[in-house]
Design a protein around this motif. Structure first.
Motif, PDB file in Angstrom:
ATOM      1  N   LEU A 148      12.106  -0.940   1.142  1.00 58.94           N
ATOM      2  CA  LEU A 148      11.714  -2.102   1.938  1.00 58.94           C
ATOM      3  C   LEU A 148      12.517  -2.222   3.229  1.00 58.94           C
ATOM      4  O   LEU A 148      12.005  -2.685   4.249  1.00 58.94           O
ATOM      5  N   HIS A 149      13.796  -1.819   3.201  1.00 55.96           N
ATOM      6  CA  HIS A 149      14.634  -1.925   4.401  1.00 55.96           C
ATOM      7  C   HIS A 149      14.152  -0.967   5.481  1.00 55.96           C
ATOM      8  O   HIS A 149      13.965  -1.354   6.639  1.00 55.96           O
ATOM      9  N   LEU A 150      13.943   0.280   5.083  1.00 57.41           N
ATOM     10  CA  LEU A 150      13.504   1.289   6.045  1.00 57.41           C
ATOM     11  C   LEU A 150      12.102   0.987   6.549  1.00 57.41           C
ATOM     12  O   LEU A 150      11.840   1.035   7.762  1.00 57.41           O
ATOM     13  N   PHE A 151      11.202   0.663   5.638  1.00 57.72           N
ATOM     14  CA  PHE A 151       9.826   0.364   6.028  1.00 57.72           C
ATOM     15  C   PHE A 151       9.785  -0.860   6.941  1.00 57.72           C
ATOM     16  O   PHE A 151       9.149  -0.842   8.004  1.00 57.72           O
ATOM     17  N   ALA A 162       0.827  -1.206   0.000  1.00 57.84           N
ATOM     18  CA  ALA A 162       0.000   0.000   0.000  1.00 57.84           C
ATOM     19  C   ALA A 162       0.860   1.254   0.000  1.00 57.84           C
ATOM     20  O   ALA A 162       0.518   2.257  -0.644  1.00 57.84           O
ATOM     21  N   ASN A 163       1.988   1.214   0.707  1.00 63.76           N
ATOM     22  CA  ASN A 163       2.891   2.361   0.715  1.00 63.76           C
ATOM     23  C   ASN A 163       3.463   2.613  -0.672  1.00 63.76           C
ATOM     24  O   ASN A 163       3.580   3.773  -1.115  1.00 63.76           O
ATOM     25  N   THR A 187       6.996   7.393   3.885  1.00 67.34           N
ATOM     26  CA  THR A 187       7.333   5.991   4.122  1.00 67.34           C
ATOM     27  C   THR A 187       7.588   5.724   5.603  1.00 67.34           C
ATOM     28  O   THR A 187       7.104   4.731   6.169  1.00 67.34           O
ATOM     29  N   MET A 188       8.343   6.605   6.253  1.00 64.47           N
ATOM     30  CA  MET A 188       8.623   6.427   7.676  1.00 64.47           C
ATOM     31  C   MET A 188       7.342   6.539   8.500  1.00 64.47           C
ATOM     32  O   MET A 188       7.123   5.760   9.443  1.00 64.47           O
ATOM     33  N   GLN A 231      11.980  14.067  -0.753  1.00 66.45           N
ATOM     34  CA  GLN A 231      12.029  14.356   0.676  1.00 66.45           C
ATOM     35  C   GLN A 231      10.716  13.976   1.343  1.00 66.45           C
ATOM     36  O   GLN A 231      10.696  13.355   2.419  1.00 66.45           O
ATOM     37  N   THR A 232       9.620  14.341   0.679  1.00 62.73           N
ATOM     38  CA  THR A 232       8.306  14.007   1.228  1.00 62.73           C
ATOM     39  C   THR A 232       8.069  12.504   1.197  1.00 62.73           C
ATOM     40  O   THR A 232       7.498  11.932   2.139  1.00 62.73           O
TER      41      THR A 232
END
Length: 414
Positions: A170-173, A150-151, A370-371, A364-365
């Motif tokens: 995928l790593h950060l999420f 969904a992200n 994502t975070m 940037q947005t």
């Protein structure tokens, strides 16, 4: 009063797993079909698929065998969750991105996308490894893959960011999602640690096999979905990993009062360079830049494991079994920042405009979105998984294979 042993999952786990698998089969019958693929394109794409698949099942599987009493569960549950997640991801990716004429067309690229979504779930689960039941792990894999997909759709809808690029989030999420779930599921009884939450020389050795597989195939992982600059992505990832490895060994030795090297640092931090260049690997103009990024990522990851891990658990009640914050989270943030910085380079910006990538100001947005998405969805998932109906193991039986696996040579009653 002595602690009770874990409730049996003889009915609940098979019922959930078989029900979900039957639902997926029905969805495959209703919506999925094969896409015609030219032999040349199939051969070229299949090689990348093999590499990614090796990472999913062998790399991540062996990497989580470091716990001295949880090796069997680590590698086997990794296979179960990956096998389920890639099926579910195939459906979600198809419905959101490839749904035409009431059908989802399966091709090698869509299978690679599904594998990458499965990796995001495996990353998340590393934070709660050993202190959750198979039922909770299965549910978390479903929810994490759903939220990650969904992200990607949200980034495409809001900023026209292609999912081949947003997949590298995928790593950060996965890291932030998993850590948020871990915080919600925090268990005060484990605050002072657990006697079984540790490693042995043999378990460290098996875990390093997984790390070695991941290290070797990470260049293919970062280049698997690329149509342009694939060779550049492979080279940059390769040299970033090399520099990261040297930095990890050096810093691990330096921060020990007797100059000894910590295997947990090596197992986790030497992969940080590959994560840090995941987004920007096809754009980095020179190998030395990738090496600098890898060197910095390896240093930050090693220092984080040494000085940050214990403090986060002590003060923020943030337990991280596998150290995903240092392997995926912090390097993922570094990677997002590096990508934004590279977009300010004129030659890189011109190259992106030529392939019709989204406007550079959006990134940037996109990083913030994502975070935020990972934390919010992780919070909701944690609340769901905290319900008592999911048969979470008691503190006494955490990080122990015997509660879920048959050991014929033991007479232990579970």
């Amino acid at each position: 009063m002595p602690q009770k042993l874990s409730p049996r999952i003889r009915i609940s786990f098979p019922l959930l797993a078989l029900t979900l698998q039957c639902i997926i089969i029905v969805l495959f019958v209703l919506f999925l079909d094969y896409h015609e693929y030219s032999p040349k394109k199939y051969i070229a794409t299949y090689a990348a698929f093999q590499d990614v698949n090796t990472m999913v099942f062998l790399g991540f599987g062996f990497m989580v065998t470091f716990l001295k009493r949880y090796g069997r569960s680590g590698i086997a549950f990794n296979m179960l969750l990956a096998a389920f997640a890639l099926q579910w991801a195939t459906i979600l990716e198809g419905l959101l991105f490839e749904f035409e004429n009431s059908k989802i067309r399966i091709n090698m690229t869509s299978v690679i996308h599904a594998d990458l979504s499965a990796v995001s779930a495996l990353v998340s689960i590393g934070a709660i490894l050993g202190n959750t039941s198979p039922i909770q792990l299965l549910l978390m894999a479903i929810l994490e893959v759903t939220c990650f997909t969904a992200n990607k759709w949200l980034l495409k809808f809001l900023f026209q960011i292609d999912r081949k690029t947003s997949a590298m989030y995928l790593h950060l999420f996965g890291a932030l999602f998993g850590l948020t779930v871990s915080r919600i599921l925090y268990r005060p009884g484990l605050q002072k640690g657990h006697e079984k939450e540790g490693s042995l020389p043999i378990s460290d050795l098996f875990s390093m096999i997984g790390t070695s597989f991941l290290w070797m195939f990470w260049p293919s992982f970062n280049a698997a979905l690329l149509n342009m600059n694939r060779a550049k992505a492979v080279f940059n990832t390769y040299y970033a990993l090399a520099a990261c490895t040297v930095a990890t060994f050096a810093i691990s030795s330096q921060i020990h009062n007797k100059g000894k090297i910590n295997m947990s640092h090596i197992r986790n931090a030497m992969l940080a360079g590959g994560v840090a260049v995941g987004l920007s690997a096809p754009l980095i103009p020179s190998a030395y830049i990738a090496m600098i990024i890898g060197f910095i990522a390896g240093g930050i990851s090693t220092l984080g494991m040494k000085y940050l891990k214990g403090r986060l658990e002590l003060y923020l009640k943030l337990h991280d079994t596998s150290g995903i914050l240092y392997t995926h989270g912090l390097p993922g943030i570094i990677g997002g920042i590096v990508y934004i910085v590279l977009l300010s380079v004129p030659s890189v910006s011109e190259d992106l405009q030529r392939v019709k990538t989204s406007h550079t100001d959006y990134w940037q947005t996109a990083l913030c979105v994502t975070m935020t998405m990972s934390i919010l969805t992780g919070f909701v998932t944690g609340i769901i998984l905290k319900l008592n109906i999911w048969k979470q193991p008691p503190d006494l039986k955490c990080y122990d294979d015997q509660i879920y696996w048959e050991f014929p040579h033991l007479a232990t009653m579970i």
